[in-house]
Design a protein around this motif. Structure first.
Motif, PDB file in Angstrom:
ATOM      1  N   LYS A   1      -3.153   7.789  -3.951  1.00  0.00           N
ATOM      2  CA  LYS A   1      -3.532   9.091  -3.446  1.00  0.00           C
ATOM      3  C   LYS A   1      -2.293   9.953  -3.215  1.00  0.00           C
ATOM      4  CE  LYS A   1      -7.602   6.718  -1.227  1.00  0.00           C
ATOM      5  NZ  LYS A   1      -7.426   5.368  -1.954  1.00  0.00           N
TER       6      LYS A   1
ATOM      7  N   ARG B   1       0.767  -1.312  -0.020  1.00  0.00           N
ATOM      8  CA  ARG B   1       0.281   0.004  -0.216  1.00  0.00           C
ATOM      9  C   ARG B   1       0.741   1.258   0.101  1.00  0.00           C
ATOM     10  NH1 ARG B   1      -4.153  -0.296   4.880  1.00  0.00           N
ATOM     11  NH2 ARG B   1      -4.584   1.967   3.992  1.00  0.00           N
TER      12      ARG B   1
ATOM     13  N   GLN C   1      -5.055   3.779  -7.957  1.00  0.00           N
ATOM     14  CA  GLN C   1      -5.438   3.840  -6.646  1.00  0.00           C
ATOM     15  C   GLN C   1      -4.598   4.667  -5.979  1.00  0.00           C
ATOM     16  OE1 GLN C   1      -8.305   2.785  -5.452  1.00  0.00           O
ATOM     17  NE2 GLN C   1      -8.771   1.692  -7.577  1.00  0.00           N
TER      18      GLN C   1
ATOM     19  N   GLU D   1      -1.209   3.237  -2.597  1.00  0.00           N
ATOM     20  CA  GLU D   1      -1.982   4.205  -2.379  1.00  0.00           C
ATOM     21  C   GLU D   1      -0.865   5.529  -2.074  1.00  0.00           C
ATOM     22  OE1 GLU D   1      -4.347   3.553   0.836  1.00  0.00           O
ATOM     23  OE2 GLU D   1      -5.786   2.240  -0.287  1.00  0.00           O
TER      24      GLU D   1
ATOM     25  N   SER E   1      -7.292   9.000  -8.682  1.00  0.00           N
ATOM     26  CA  SER E   1      -7.401   8.859  -7.173  1.00  0.00           C
ATOM     27  C   SER E   1      -6.297   9.899  -6.452  1.00  0.00           C
ATOM     28  CB  SER E   1      -7.347   7.666  -6.540  1.00  0.00           C
ATOM     29  OG  SER E   1      -8.269   6.542  -7.331  1.00  0.00           O
TER      30      SER E   1
END
Length: 465
Positions: free
Chosen positions: A179, A131, A177, A156, A202
């Motif tokens: 961020k 992640r 995905q 992310e 995103s």
């Protein structure tokens, strides 16, 4: 002959010996042990395998893989074995851990790593549904970022503190995905920078640092996103000699709330759709003798005119002074807080921005290191054109790093007389003003004519570093 059983305490000289305390930590479930090890440095977590049979494989379920050689810059130059030891440790951990999903993969090294193995380590982390990924390594030549990073469905957060070579972004979605993206780019290529920051559906936070060389062709940065909330854009020029002034950045982000731009050359900016901006920090370099068009600074600051909080460097004020000699600045109707650095001949720029604000409540002024003010620069203090915000809106003024000099004191007198609704005035003197000089300054300021009946005045001295 003495005999004892495992659960019966032994008796010696009339005393009962206590049993050895039970190892309650080792009795915890594997998931709990794994969570405990997460709070340890990775090397210490791996070292627990030697504690007992119970701990032998506990570290293999750790979900935060943070590799850090922890050494000073260049330490491996005298001992190449350190490089091999660190690289072998990475290899063994990547091969020995077994979770299907990991949370963090972090690699920091102040010495060289194995370039032939780095893509495999990153790919293994991506295959384990990582992640968050952070890379801060020494590279004598930028490496190619593995292609699987662009298409990861779990990544992310991606922080790259050193330069990498980026593949051509796809025509569709990139980093689906992601961020938070923090990257460092050298020798920017338009085939990348025109598409990469427009393809992340995103993305909420982007931190982009760019190093431009004198022989780099004109760069065209395009940052277009409807999800972007925070943007930091740092532009560094390796040398000002022979530098091209034709670099450009286009920013279109209707939901952007925080923007920070640091630019030591003042490239050309086009800023659109900034209706959500709440705070803008513009740290631009500009000098009286600059050949760069100061209108660039004006275009940028007017592009963020809807902001509530504005933080400006001294270079911005100087550019505004030059750019607004014939035409006034657009209005800043939403601006309630202004924080500016004043140096050199930026005083007229200060008057320019104050005149353009109508609802300003807080004004913070910091005296810059390079400071040269004269009667001509402060001539606006003698005019009747008092900014509307001072007489009707401003309730708090703070002045930092000023002295007891004549021009500094003139500015204090101007503010106290023309700020009719002022509640709080703070004057933080430079550390060189002390003793009798500070007391004299306090008396002088307290004896000025004051318009506001409720103002609280305080004069203090900053501590010298």
């Amino acid at each position: 002959m003495r005999r004892s059983t495992g659960s019966v305490p032994r008796i010696r000289r009339g005393r009962v010996l206590k049993k050895v305390p039970e190892d309650r930590i080792s009795a915890l479930p594997d998931s709990v042990l794994s969570n405990i090890l997460t709070f340890l440095p990775l090397e210490d977590a791996v070292a627990t395998s030697s504690l007992s049979q119970r701990w032998r494989h506990a570290w293999t379920s750790v979900r935060n893989l943070c590799f850090d050689d922890g050494g000073p810059m260049g330490a491996a130059a005298d001992n190449p074995d350190l490089v091999d030891e660190f690289n072998n440790f990475i290899e063994s951990v990547m091969a020995g851990t077994d979770p299907v999903s990991i949370h963090t993969f972090s690699l920091r090294s102040v010495n060289a790593i194995r370039r032939d193995r780095f893509p495999l380590w990153v790919s293994q982390a991506i295959m384990r549904n990582v992640r968050e990924m952070e890379i801060d390594i020494i590279q004598y030549a930028p490496m190619q970022l593995p292609g699987c990073v662009y298409s990861s469905m779990t990544l992310e957060v991606l922080r790259l503190h050193t330069a990498f070579r980026f593949a051509d972004p796809p025509d569709g979605v990139c980093f689906p995905q992601l961020k938070i993206l923090q990257i460092y780019i050298t020798h920017p290529e338009n085939r990348v920078i025109e598409k990469l920051f427009c393809s992340c559906p995103s993305l909420t936070e982007l931190s982009l640092t760019v190093l431009i060389q004198p022989d780099d062709p004109p760069a065209n940065f395009i940052i277009q996103s409807t999800t972007l909330n925070t943007l930091t854009f740092v532009v560094l020029f390796a040398s000002l000699r022979g530098m091209s002034y034709h670099h450009r950045a286009v920013i279109m982000a209707p939901n952007l709330q925080l923007i920070r731009i640091v630019d030591n050359m003042l490239m050309e900016y086009e800023v659109h759709e900034m209706q959500s901006i709440q705070q803008a920090t513009l740290d631009l370099q500009h000098w009286e003798s600059d050949t760069v068009d100061p209108q660039r600074a004006r275009n940028l600051i007017e592009g963020v005119a809807t902001t509530a909080c504005l933080i400006l460097s001294g270079g911005v004020l100087l550019a505004l002074k030059r750019a607004c000699e014939r035409q006034s600045l657009s209005r800043f109707d939403n601006l309630t807080s202004l924080d500016v650095e004043v140096r050199r001949s930026g005083w007229k720029g200060l008057h320019t921005i104050l005149t353009a604000t109508y609802n300003l409540r807080t004004c913070i002024l910091t005296k810059g290191d390079w400071f040269d003010v004269n009667d001509h620069a402060l001539g606006w203090l003698e005019t009747e054109n008092v900014p509307h915000c001072l007489s009707e809106r401003v309730t708090k003024i703070k002045m930092k790093a000023f002295t007891d000099g004549k021009d500094d004191v003139r500015l204090v007198e101007y503010f106290l007389w023309h700020s009719k609704v002022l509640d709080k005035f703070r004057y933080h003197c430079h550390g060189s003003v002390q003793g009798a000089r500070l007391q004299t300054l306090c008396r002088k300021i307290l004896n000025f004519r004051i318009q506001s009946p409720t103002v609280n005045i305080r004069v203090t001295r900053e501590t010298l570093n």
